[in-house]
Design an enzyme around this catalytic site. Structure first.
Site, mmCIF file in Angstrom:
data_model
loop_
_atom_site.group_PDB
_atom_site.id
_atom_site.type_symbol
_atom_site.label_atom_id
_atom_site.label_comp_id
_atom_site.label_asym_id
_atom_site.label_seq_id
_atom_site.Cartn_x
_atom_site.Cartn_y
_atom_site.Cartn_z
ATOM 1 C CG PHE A 1 -1.949 1.057 1.224
ATOM 2 C CD1 PHE A 1 -3.082 0.923 0.434
ATOM 3 C CD2 PHE A 1 -1.801 2.209 1.982
ATOM 4 C CE1 PHE A 1 -4.055 1.925 0.406
ATOM 5 C CE2 PHE A 1 -2.761 3.209 1.962
ATOM 6 C CZ PHE A 1 -3.891 3.067 1.167
ATOM 7 C CG ASP B 1 -0.286 -2.930 6.722
ATOM 8 O OD1 ASP B 1 -1.408 -3.288 7.124
ATOM 9 O OD2 ASP B 1 -0.095 -1.826 6.181
ATOM 10 C CE1 TYR C 1 -9.584 2.008 6.968
ATOM 11 C CE2 TYR C 1 -8.651 3.065 8.895
ATOM 12 C CZ TYR C 1 -8.554 2.696 7.567
ATOM 13 O OH TYR C 1 -7.428 3.014 6.851
ATOM 14 C CE LYS C 2 -8.059 -1.338 5.145
ATOM 15 N NZ LYS C 2 -8.699 -0.465 4.148
ATOM 16 N NE ARG D 1 -10.042 -3.019 -3.146
ATOM 17 C CZ ARG D 1 -9.554 -2.595 -1.986
ATOM 18 N NH1 ARG D 1 -8.412 -3.078 -1.530
ATOM 19 N NH2 ARG D 1 -10.187 -1.699 -1.266
#
Length: 442
Positions: free
Chosen positions: A169, A238, A263-264, A412
């Site tokens: 990322f 990560d 938050y995922k 996605r």
């Protein structure tokens, strides 16, 4: 995907209903606020709202802030929230209590972890003979070990290399580059599949995404960690796209440092605070580049000299962001009685079923899966390469199927087993097929 399969679409809908009826996690879906007529497959970007969070936030705002005010730091447990909520997350990432602290953003925690890992590796000594256990004990000798601490010994090679996942990322790469400059290291991008062979006597640390955010590929945490340790290096993992979707087992595999957002798949809400894992034996030497009053051994002593606290508290910096932190704490109650292993089993079943439904519903040749088919290499998302993917996703959203688009050509779809149903999966694939068929006719 097999476009020659002739199962009727109605059979797929019936199969979805059968699987939902037998799903041991089906009741957990009722704990979330979900819209009728909308299939939400973007939990790998922002998790759905747990229904109990608004009531808890009203209590925090009206009672704890509105009435108790400053007293809530002690009486409502605000001060200890970062470690308490960290211990709540710990079982979801395979960690014993006392090794996870919640606070700051993922990016800030990446910076802390990478710089501290470089300092620990350099303090431990140099050359091919050092292992990660040695690194932990040597780093524990003092939190102030500097970047040049590992240069003693005749012919010693200084650990001055930071490896970074070549497909990481972007922010992770930016932060790693800055951390390398700060510690006098060079940075080298390496494909995760080549990472185990890339470690050498100059490697201090590697920063790797456990699951690739574009493709959903799951990388080999046990193997890469073991290879790093054999070379005397450390690893920062990560976990943003794996925690809450699959077993991570940090302690079992002797992971060094890990960071992740909440938050995922952990459903903590937009901008919810991230977390930092520091393996217990590395904590005494955790030399954070961001020492703050919250991580001081005596924070209210207001001393001019910094003395780090013991344990996971050392990962704190400034005043905790209490409102978002307590929203996260309440959101984590949806995990009560839920095993990560059951979540992983359903995740694989959902993603397999999605690929099956795509094969039936989607016109042949219009999409290509870039997510590994093999279960050991798959996270909890499916990424489909598709011409005009941006326009396709906009139309899917308009028709009530919410995923996301990654440039230049990837759709996605994230599958959150706590609330994604098999009926959601079949509906998403069917509407995707309709959209692509309409495009062909246009």
């Amino acid at each position: 995907m097999d476009p020659t399969d002739t199962t009727a679409p109605g059979d797929l809908a019936a199969e979805a209903a059968r699987r939902d009826a037998a799903d041991p996690l089906a009741a957990v879906r009722d704990l979330f606020a979900l819209d009728d007529g909308v299939t939400y497959l973007d939990g790998n970007s922002l998790g759905a709202l747990p229904r109990s969070v608004p009531g808890r936030m009203a209590e925090v705002i009206e009672r704890e802030w509105g009435e108790l005010r400053i007293r809530s730091w002690e009486e409502s447990g605000w001060w200890t929230a970062p470690e308490r909520i960290g211990d709540r997350i710990a079982p979801l990432i395979g960690a014993a209590p006392g090794q996870v602290v919640v606070g700051d953003s993922t990016s800030v925690n990446v910076f802390k972890a990478v710089v501290a890992a470089v300092r620990a590796a350099q303090a431990a000594g140099t050359g091919a003979g050092a292992d990660a256990g040695t690194a932990g004990h040597a780093a524990g000798a003092g939190a102030g070990a500097g970047a040049g601490a590992g240069e003693s010994g005749a012919g010693a090679v200084r650990r001055d290399e930071v490896l970074v996942d070549a497909a990481t990322f972007p922010t992770d790469g930016y932060v790693a580059e800055s951390a390398a400059r700060l510690t006098g290291c060079r940075i080298r991008a390496v494909a995760p599949g080549d990472m185990a062979a890339a470690f050498g006597p100059r490697t201090a640390v590697a920063l790797i995404n456990h699951v690739d955010y574009r493709s959903g590929r799951l990388h080999d945490l046990p193997g890469i960690t073991a290879a790093a340790h054999a070379a005397g290096a450390l690893v920062v993992w990560d976990l943003c796209h794996s925690a809450g979707a699959l077993p991570v087992e940090l302690d079992a595999h002797r992971a060094d440092f890990a960071v992740g957002c909440t938050y995922k798949y952990l459903n903590g809400g937009p901008g919810a605070p991230a977390y930092l894992y520091v393996r217990r034996d590395l904590q005494p030497g955790f030399d954070s580049p961001l020492p703050g009053w919250n991580s001081h051994a005596d924070p209210f002593g207001m001393e001019s000299a910094y003395t780090p606290a013991d344990g996971s508290v050392r990962g704190r910096v400034g005043t905790p962001d209490i409102l978002s932190m307590l929203a996260l704490e309440e959101a984590l109650t949806v995990w009560d009685g839920v095993s990560v292993e059951a979540v992983r089993e359903k995740s694989l079943a959902l993603t397999d079923f999605f690929l099956e439904c795509v094969a039936h519903h989607v016109p042949p040749g219009t999409v290509e899966s870039v997510t590994p088919a093999a279960h050991p290499e798959r996270g909890s998302q499916i990424a489909l390469r598709c011409p005009g993917a941006g326009a396709v996703m906009r139309e899917l959203t308009r028709r009530g199927v919410v995923g996301d688009f990654r440039r230049p050509d990837v759709l996605r779809f994230g599958f959150t087993p706590l609330y994604t149903s098999f009926a959601d999966v079949e509906r998403a694939a069917r509407i995707l097929g309709d959209v692509l068929a309409d495009e062909r006719r246009a």
